[in-house]
Design a protein around this motif. Structure first.
Motif, short mmCIF file in Angstrom:
data_model
loop_
_atom_site.label_atom_id
_atom_site.label_comp_id
_atom_site.label_asym_id
_atom_site.label_seq_id
_atom_site.Cartn_x
_atom_site.Cartn_y
_atom_site.Cartn_z
N GLY A 1 41.02 49.53 51.94
CA GLY A 1 40.28 50.00 50.67
C GLY A 1 41.09 50.21 49.71
O GLY A 1 40.73 49.69 48.33
N LEU A 2 42.50 50.70 49.58
CA LEU A 2 43.03 50.70 48.54
C LEU A 2 43.76 49.37 48.19
O LEU A 2 43.59 49.25 46.74
N SER A 3 44.11 48.72 48.88
CA SER A 3 44.40 47.04 48.56
C SER A 3 43.38 46.47 47.66
O SER A 3 43.66 45.94 46.74
N MET A 4 42.02 46.48 48.22
CA MET A 4 40.96 45.64 47.68
C MET A 4 40.79 46.41 46.42
O MET A 4 40.51 45.78 45.26
N ALA A 5 40.87 47.78 46.32
CA ALA A 5 40.60 48.45 44.87
C ALA A 5 41.28 48.08 43.78
O ALA A 5 41.16 47.77 42.57
N ILE A 6 42.85 48.13 44.37
CA ILE A 6 43.81 47.79 43.08
C ILE A 6 43.45 46.24 42.62
O ILE A 6 43.50 45.96 41.52
N ILE A 7 43.11 45.30 43.83
CA ILE A 7 43.09 43.84 43.31
C ILE A 7 41.99 43.82 42.27
O ILE A 7 41.67 43.31 41.38
N GLN A 8 40.67 44.60 42.70
CA GLN A 8 39.59 44.38 41.72
C GLN A 8 39.86 45.08 40.43
O GLN A 8 39.27 44.91 39.40
N ILE B 1 34.89 34.85 40.93
CA ILE B 1 35.27 34.35 42.50
C ILE B 1 36.09 35.31 43.27
O ILE B 1 35.89 35.63 44.23
N ILE B 2 36.88 36.02 42.35
CA ILE B 2 37.53 37.15 43.18
C ILE B 2 36.78 38.18 43.77
O ILE B 2 36.82 38.79 44.89
N ASN B 3 35.81 38.57 42.77
CA ASN B 3 34.87 39.58 43.43
C ASN B 3 33.84 39.24 44.57
O ASN B 3 33.76 39.99 45.59
N PHE B 4 33.58 37.97 44.47
CA PHE B 4 33.06 37.32 45.50
C PHE B 4 33.86 37.18 46.95
O PHE B 4 33.42 37.72 47.89
#
Length: 322
Positions: free
Chosen positions: A163-170, A208-211
């Motif tokens: 969750g933390l990793s994906m949130a940082i990316i987004q 694309i990143i979001n998808f």
């Protein structure tokens, strides 16, 4: 009657280059009478969610009969759902009473970060709970070995880490974009798609990143849960006793109910093609996903789960006797 939306004083005029504050459009198109009704309903649901999750965490902590992997994950899910709703609903309630409050870019980024962190954490905790049910039914003799305390803690930390990793990316992807003059977010909280619509540059890479992130945190967990339940159902069908089949399936019913509603709403919102995206429809679905769905966790597990109900009765009985 629709109210006009003022421009915050710190937002640049059309010939400027950067936005420092946003306005959450929220429910400002509704009259104050409707907003007051929404406020009362959403506040009630919010308080019920908080109380329900606190009760579940407390009961699981106090009752030694519930010190099992399944209820460990349930308590982690309840804590995560509480943090998730705290990130969204208080601001939404404030917006219903005063719909023209600006939110700083940093505040918007913070809200999006916590929303994504705990939302994604919920998805993978539900997956871990599905794995727990698979081991309990398909490999019961090795259950205590496979689902050890260390394994449960690792799965919980792993869910939060994803969750933390994906949130940082987004958040890095979205707030790395320039926001020039558009400042009204067509939503009641800071979410990825409404923010991308405000960027004054091409957002194809960000889309694309979001998808890709949406697929990783929704399709992958859904696939794992689906495989778990295919194996669970095939094992249950091999049980000769009708009572045994009923008992085995009853241990999965609450989890399966929460999974279907949680992944169903999230998939409709985040896996829908951009061309089919309607901001009004997305907002309605988001109300379901952020206000109603978190309440289902304590309701489903308290009403449909005999062990939790028995623990509640024991706790109430102890309080009355004392």
């Amino acid at each position: 009657m629709t109210e006009s939306i003022p421009r915050p004083p710190s937002v640049p005029m059309p010939n400027s280059t950067a936005v420092t504050e946003f306005l959450l459009e929220g429910f400002s198109s509704f009259g104050w009478q409707h907003r007051l009704v929404f406020f009362a309903v959403f506040l009630t649901l919010y308080l019920l969610t908080l109380c329900g999750n606190v009760i579940i965490v407390t009961i699981i902590h106090l009752d030694r009969h519930l010190h099992t992997p399944m209820y460990f994950f349930l308590s982690m899910l309840s804590l995560s759902e509480t943090c998730y709703t705290v990130a969204i609903i208080p601001r939404m309630l404030s917006g219903l009473l005063n719909p023209h409050q600006p939110i700083a870019v940093q505040g918007c980024a913070t809200q999006l970060f916590f929303y994504l962190t705990f939302g994604i954490n919920n998805c993978f905790l539900l997956t871990a709970m599905g794995y727990d049910r698979y081991v309990a039914i398909c490999n019961p003799l090795r259950y205590s070995v496979i689902m050890s305390k260390e394994t449960c803690v690792q799965l919980a930390y792993g869910s939060l880490g994803i969750g933390l990793s994906m949130a940082i990316i987004q958040v890095t992807s979205v707030f790395g974009l320039p926001f020039c003059d558009a400042f009204v977010i067509s939503h009641f909280f800071c979410d990825v798609r409404p923010l991308l619509k405000l960027a004054c540059t091409d957002t194809t890479v960000n889309e694309i990143i979001n998808f890709v992130v949406s697929v990783c945190v929704l399709v992958l967990p859904m696939g794992l849960v689906f495989i778990s339940y295919v194996l669970i159902i095939s094992t249950i069908l091999k049980i000769t006793s009708a009572e045994g089949r009923k008992k085995a399936f009853a241990t999965c019913a609450s989890h399966l109910t929460v999974v279907i509603i949680h992944y169903g709403c999230a998939s409709i919102i985040y896996l829908k093609p951009k061309s089919q995206s309607s901001l009004g429809q997305d907002r309605l679905l988001s109300v379901t996903y952020t206000v109603i769905t978190p309440l289902l966790n304590p309701v489903v597990y308290s009403l449909r789960n005999k062990e939790v109900k028995d623990a509640l009765h024991r706790a109430v009985g102890r309080n009355l006797s004392s």
